[in-house]
Design a protein around this motif. Structure first.
Motif, mmCIF file in Angstrom:
data_model
loop_
_atom_site.group_PDB
_atom_site.id
_atom_site.type_symbol
_atom_site.label_atom_id
_atom_site.label_comp_id
_atom_site.label_asym_id
_atom_site.label_seq_id
_atom_site.Cartn_x
_atom_site.Cartn_y
_atom_site.Cartn_z
ATOM 1 N N LYS A 1 0.819 -1.196 0.000
ATOM 2 C CA LYS A 1 0.000 0.000 0.000
ATOM 3 C C LYS A 1 0.870 1.271 0.000
ATOM 4 N N ARG A 2 1.945 1.260 0.824
ATOM 5 C CA ARG A 2 2.835 2.433 0.842
ATOM 6 C C ARG A 2 3.549 2.599 -0.488
ATOM 7 N N LYS A 3 3.906 1.459 -1.111
ATOM 8 C CA LYS A 3 4.579 1.526 -2.411
ATOM 9 C C LYS A 3 3.667 2.205 -3.436
ATOM 10 N N LYS A 4 2.397 1.845 -3.449
ATOM 11 C CA LYS A 4 1.448 2.465 -4.383
ATOM 12 C C LYS A 4 1.307 3.955 -4.082
ATOM 13 N N LYS A 5 1.245 4.318 -2.793
ATOM 14 C CA LYS A 5 1.152 5.738 -2.435
ATOM 15 C C LYS A 5 2.384 6.497 -2.931
ATOM 16 N N ALA A 6 3.554 5.891 -2.751
ATOM 17 C CA ALA A 6 4.788 6.529 -3.212
ATOM 18 C C ALA A 6 4.771 6.690 -4.729
ATOM 19 N N LEU A 7 4.403 5.641 -5.441
ATOM 20 C CA LEU A 7 4.363 5.709 -6.910
ATOM 21 C C LEU A 7 3.370 6.766 -7.383
ATOM 22 N N ASP A 8 2.188 6.772 -6.785
ATOM 23 C CA ASP A 8 1.170 7.749 -7.189
ATOM 24 C C ASP A 8 1.627 9.178 -6.908
ATOM 25 N N PHE A 9 2.231 9.402 -5.734
ATOM 26 C CA PHE A 9 2.686 10.745 -5.370
ATOM 27 C C PHE A 9 3.811 11.196 -6.297
ATOM 28 N N ARG A 10 4.783 10.319 -6.530
ATOM 29 C CA ARG A 10 5.891 10.638 -7.451
ATOM 30 C C ARG A 10 5.353 11.060 -8.811
ATOM 31 N N GLN A 11 4.435 10.243 -9.329
ATOM 32 C CA GLN A 11 3.903 10.520 -10.662
ATOM 33 C C GLN A 11 3.181 11.856 -10.698
ATOM 34 N N LYS A 12 2.262 12.067 -9.780
ATOM 35 C CA LYS A 12 1.434 13.276 -9.795
ATOM 36 C C LYS A 12 2.236 14.553 -9.558
ATOM 37 N N HIS A 13 3.122 14.521 -8.562
ATOM 38 C CA HIS A 13 3.780 15.758 -8.138
ATOM 39 C C HIS A 13 5.173 15.965 -8.725
ATOM 40 N N PHE A 14 5.709 14.954 -9.398
ATOM 41 C CA PHE A 14 7.041 15.119 -9.978
ATOM 42 C C PHE A 14 7.029 14.836 -11.478
ATOM 43 N N PHE A 15 6.699 13.615 -11.862
ATOM 44 C CA PHE A 15 6.837 13.240 -13.274
ATOM 45 C C PHE A 15 5.764 13.836 -14.175
ATOM 46 N N ASP A 16 4.534 14.007 -13.688
ATOM 47 C CA ASP A 16 3.514 14.659 -14.514
ATOM 48 C C ASP A 16 3.922 16.078 -14.875
ATOM 49 N N ARG A 17 4.623 16.760 -13.956
ATOM 50 C CA ARG A 17 5.078 18.140 -14.210
ATOM 51 C C ARG A 17 6.029 18.226 -15.392
ATOM 52 N N ILE A 18 6.778 17.153 -15.624
ATOM 53 C CA ILE A 18 7.738 17.176 -16.735
ATOM 54 C C ILE A 18 7.265 16.308 -17.903
ATOM 55 N N GLY A 19 6.016 15.856 -17.829
ATOM 56 C CA GLY A 19 5.423 15.129 -18.945
ATOM 57 C C GLY A 19 5.969 13.737 -19.180
ATOM 58 N N LEU A 20 6.337 13.035 -18.108
ATOM 59 C CA LEU A 20 6.902 11.686 -18.237
ATOM 60 C C LEU A 20 6.115 10.685 -17.407
ATOM 61 N N GLN A 21 6.069 9.469 -17.897
ATOM 62 C CA GLN A 21 5.629 8.366 -17.049
ATOM 63 C C GLN A 21 6.854 7.981 -16.225
ATOM 64 N N ASP A 22 6.698 7.769 -14.942
ATOM 65 C CA ASP A 22 7.807 7.492 -14.023
ATOM 66 C C ASP A 22 8.721 6.392 -14.580
ATOM 67 N N PRO A 23 9.937 6.765 -15.029
ATOM 68 C CA PRO A 23 10.853 5.759 -15.579
ATOM 69 C C PRO A 23 11.656 5.019 -14.495
ATOM 70 N N TYR A 24 11.504 5.433 -13.253
ATOM 71 C CA TYR A 24 12.308 4.866 -12.170
ATOM 72 C C TYR A 24 11.469 4.127 -11.136
ATOM 73 N N ALA A 25 10.261 3.722 -11.504
ATOM 74 C CA ALA A 25 9.397 2.999 -10.566
ATOM 75 C C ALA A 25 10.090 1.745 -10.035
ATOM 76 N N TRP A 26 10.944 1.138 -10.843
ATOM 77 C CA TRP A 26 11.687 -0.068 -10.430
ATOM 78 C C TRP A 26 12.522 0.179 -9.178
ATOM 79 N N ALA A 27 12.919 1.435 -8.942
ATOM 80 C CA ALA A 27 13.809 1.749 -7.815
ATOM 81 C C ALA A 27 13.143 1.491 -6.465
ATOM 82 N N LEU A 28 11.827 1.428 -6.423
ATOM 83 C CA LEU A 28 11.141 1.185 -5.151
ATOM 84 C C LEU A 28 11.397 -0.216 -4.612
#
Length: 135
Positions: A1-28
């Protein structure tokens, strides 16, 4: 559950701003990558991703605070938490690649320009400045 929260937060607040799908999700799922979520009243409001490097070094890969809460000391609080956790592990220095928008934030926290020297051999991004701080 925390992993999903982290992925969702990263995407929304970091990667969406630069127009990318999170390329580093594997790092979790990697043991040399640390991830911290900052909560306020049960909601995720911040996230930090740190990569551990050889020779007691680490790289701050992402730090992001929910946009509506920026400028209220949350980023400083999360950075200080990360620094303390790394100090306890014997990590020094903490290095980062500061975007033009984040440069003053890091400078206020005592970071100075310092070669990034990524052990993976990747150069610093063109618009970013390599910075670091001895903890």
């Amino acid at each position: 559950k925390r992993k999903k929260k982290a992925l969702d937060f990263r995407q929304k607040h970091f990667f969406d701003r630069i127009g990318l799908q999170d390329p580093y999700a594997w790092a979790l799922d990697q043991k040399d990558h640390l991830h911290w979520l900052l909560y306020k009243t049960g909601n995720v409001i911040g996230y930090a991703h740190i990569q551990l490097w050889p020779n007691h070094r680490a790289a701050l890969r992402i730090i992001v605070i929910e946009e509506s809460l920026r400028g209220r000391g949350m980023g400083r609080y999360l950075m200080q938490f990360c620094e303390e956790m790394l100090k306890e592990r014997g990590i020094t220095p903490l290095q980062t690649e500061a975007s033009p928008n984040a440069y003053l934030f890091y400078q206020k926290l005592g970071y100075t320009e310092m070669p990034f020297n990524n052990p993976d051999g990747e150069p610093t991004h063109l618009d970013d400045r390599a910075m670091g701080k001895f903890l």
